[in-house]
Design a protein around this motif. Sequence first.
Motif, PDB file in Angstrom:
ATOM      1  N   SER A   1       0.792  -1.062   0.100  1.00  0.00           N
ATOM      2  CA  SER A   1      -0.076  -0.031   0.027  1.00  0.00           C
ATOM      3  C   SER A   1       0.823   1.189   0.077  1.00  0.00           C
ATOM      4  O   SER A   1       2.119   1.311   0.406  1.00  0.00           O
ATOM      5  CB  SER A   1      -0.935  -0.018   1.102  1.00  0.00           C
ATOM      6  OG  SER A   1      -0.264  -0.053   2.386  1.00  0.00           O
TER       7      SER A   1
ATOM      8  N   ARG B   1       2.517   4.236  -2.509  1.00  0.00           N
ATOM      9  CA  ARG B   1       2.833   4.530  -3.521  1.00  0.00           C
ATOM     10  C   ARG B   1       2.538   3.670  -4.571  1.00  0.00           C
ATOM     11  O   ARG B   1       2.190   2.448  -4.272  1.00  0.00           O
ATOM     12  CB  ARG B   1       4.213   5.111  -3.719  1.00  0.00           C
ATOM     13  CG  ARG B   1       4.588   6.197  -2.946  1.00  0.00           C
ATOM     14  CD  ARG B   1       5.942   6.661  -3.192  1.00  0.00           C
ATOM     15  NE  ARG B   1       6.375   7.803  -2.616  1.00  0.00           N
ATOM     16  CZ  ARG B   1       7.399   8.492  -2.370  1.00  0.00           C
ATOM     17  NH1 ARG B   1       8.601   7.986  -3.115  1.00  0.00           N
ATOM     18  NH2 ARG B   1       7.467   9.665  -1.668  1.00  0.00           N
ATOM     19  N   THR B   2       2.590   3.859  -5.991  1.00  0.00           N
ATOM     20  CA  THR B   2       1.946   3.123  -6.912  1.00  0.00           C
ATOM     21  C   THR B   2       2.687   1.801  -7.028  1.00  0.00           C
ATOM     22  O   THR B   2       3.997   1.668  -7.374  1.00  0.00           O
ATOM     23  CB  THR B   2       2.083   3.831  -8.332  1.00  0.00           C
ATOM     24  OG1 THR B   2       1.453   4.814  -8.146  1.00  0.00           O
ATOM     25  CG2 THR B   2       1.561   2.834  -9.559  1.00  0.00           C
ATOM     26  N   PHE B   3       2.205   0.504  -6.670  1.00  0.00           N
ATOM     27  CA  PHE B   3       2.981  -0.598  -6.515  1.00  0.00           C
ATOM     28  C   PHE B   3       3.863  -1.024  -7.899  1.00  0.00           C
ATOM     29  O   PHE B   3       4.891  -1.643  -7.765  1.00  0.00           O
ATOM     30  CB  PHE B   3       1.708  -1.863  -6.372  1.00  0.00           C
ATOM     31  CG  PHE B   3       2.231  -2.888  -6.161  1.00  0.00           C
ATOM     32  CD1 PHE B   3       2.189  -4.027  -7.013  1.00  0.00           C
ATOM     33  CD2 PHE B   3       3.181  -3.454  -5.079  1.00  0.00           C
ATOM     34  CE1 PHE B   3       2.630  -5.354  -7.095  1.00  0.00           C
ATOM     35  CE2 PHE B   3       3.675  -4.831  -4.972  1.00  0.00           C
ATOM     36  CZ  PHE B   3       3.360  -5.759  -5.916  1.00  0.00           C
ATOM     37  N   SER B   4       3.135  -0.825  -9.025  1.00  0.00           N
ATOM     38  CA  SER B   4       3.481  -1.201 -10.348  1.00  0.00           C
ATOM     39  C   SER B   4       4.787  -0.623 -10.724  1.00  0.00           C
ATOM     40  O   SER B   4       5.394  -0.688 -11.556  1.00  0.00           O
ATOM     41  CB  SER B   4       2.477  -0.980 -11.339  1.00  0.00           C
ATOM     42  OG  SER B   4       1.936   0.419 -11.545  1.00  0.00           O
ATOM     43  N   ASN B   5       5.071   0.606  -9.859  1.00  0.00           N
ATOM     44  CA  ASN B   5       6.436   1.514 -10.387  1.00  0.00           C
ATOM     45  C   ASN B   5       7.608   0.596  -9.669  1.00  0.00           C
ATOM     46  O   ASN B   5       8.715   1.191  -9.931  1.00  0.00           O
ATOM     47  CB  ASN B   5       6.294   2.695  -9.596  1.00  0.00           C
ATOM     48  CG  ASN B   5       5.263   3.556 -10.313  1.00  0.00           C
ATOM     49  OD1 ASN B   5       4.934   3.331 -11.356  1.00  0.00           O
ATOM     50  ND2 ASN B   5       4.957   4.952  -9.590  1.00  0.00           N
TER      51      ASN B   5
ATOM     52  N   ASN C   1      -2.020  -5.315  -6.111  1.00  0.00           N
ATOM     53  CA  ASN C   1      -0.616  -4.889  -5.340  1.00  0.00           C
ATOM     54  C   ASN C   1      -0.241  -5.752  -4.366  1.00  0.00           C
ATOM     55  O   ASN C   1      -0.109  -5.595  -3.121  1.00  0.00           O
ATOM     56  CB  ASN C   1      -1.182  -3.582  -4.537  1.00  0.00           C
ATOM     57  CG  ASN C   1      -1.672  -2.215  -5.258  1.00  0.00           C
ATOM     58  OD1 ASN C   1      -1.440  -2.300  -6.433  1.00  0.00           O
ATOM     59  ND2 ASN C   1      -2.262  -1.533  -4.518  1.00  0.00           N
TER      60      ASN C   1
ATOM     61  N   TRP D   1       9.113  -4.613 -12.247  1.00  0.00           N
ATOM     62  CA  TRP D   1       7.813  -4.072 -11.869  1.00  0.00           C
ATOM     63  C   TRP D   1       6.623  -4.537 -12.923  1.00  0.00           C
ATOM     64  O   TRP D   1       5.545  -4.607 -12.515  1.00  0.00           O
ATOM     65  CB  TRP D   1       8.045  -2.452 -12.191  1.00  0.00           C
ATOM     66  CG  TRP D   1       8.024  -2.196 -13.738  1.00  0.00           C
ATOM     67  CD1 TRP D   1       9.597  -2.145 -14.512  1.00  0.00           C
ATOM     68  CD2 TRP D   1       7.383  -1.911 -14.826  1.00  0.00           C
ATOM     69  NE1 TRP D   1       9.160  -1.840 -15.845  1.00  0.00           N
ATOM     70  CE2 TRP D   1       7.933  -1.918 -16.060  1.00  0.00           C
ATOM     71  CE3 TRP D   1       5.787  -1.844 -14.866  1.00  0.00           C
ATOM     72  CZ2 TRP D   1       7.171  -1.420 -17.154  1.00  0.00           C
ATOM     73  CZ3 TRP D   1       5.145  -1.596 -16.102  1.00  0.00           C
ATOM     74  CH2 TRP D   1       5.968  -1.440 -17.308  1.00  0.00           C
TER      75      TRP D   1
ATOM     76  N   ASN E   1      -0.203  -6.950 -10.237  1.00  0.00           N
ATOM     77  CA  ASN E   1      -0.370  -5.538 -10.009  1.00  0.00           C
ATOM     78  C   ASN E   1      -1.852  -4.865  -9.668  1.00  0.00           C
ATOM     79  O   ASN E   1      -1.892  -3.718  -9.163  1.00  0.00           O
ATOM     80  CB  ASN E   1       0.128  -4.557 -11.081  1.00  0.00           C
ATOM     81  CG  ASN E   1       1.868  -4.916 -11.189  1.00  0.00           C
ATOM     82  OD1 ASN E   1       2.387  -5.072 -10.127  1.00  0.00           O
ATOM     83  ND2 ASN E   1       2.449  -4.627 -12.212  1.00  0.00           N
TER      84      ASN E   1
END
Length: 122
Positions: free
Chosen positions: A25, A27-31, A77, A53, A74
């Motif tokens: 949880s 920031r953007t996990f996929s980054n 998450n 990623w 993704n």
Amino acid sequence: QVQLVESGGGLVQAGGSLRLSCAASGRTFSNYAMAWFRQAPGNERESVAAISWSGGSTYYVDSVKGRFTISRDNAKNTVYLQMNSLKPEDTAVYYCAAAVSTSLVPRRYDYWGQGTQVTVSS
């Protein structure tokens, strides 16, 4: 900040299987590239597996190749570690971690979970 929470650890007999999950949880996990590390009592933290990623690239240490599989979803998450053919020497606390680039080097990871215990009995 990225918050990581592992689950799925437990006690299993040698030859058995476990599936670890790590929910992210913040920031953007996929980054982020993700990885699993482990640490047994009296030992240094060691790498287990890493995934890019996108999930398109995966890396494993020799001791788990062919037995462990790292994957990620993704949309959920979440990163997973499927562990098959477990051995007593796999006993350790398993940690997931996040980094901006894929690596098996612990110091390159910025965010860490609290760990989940995996115990393999002989």
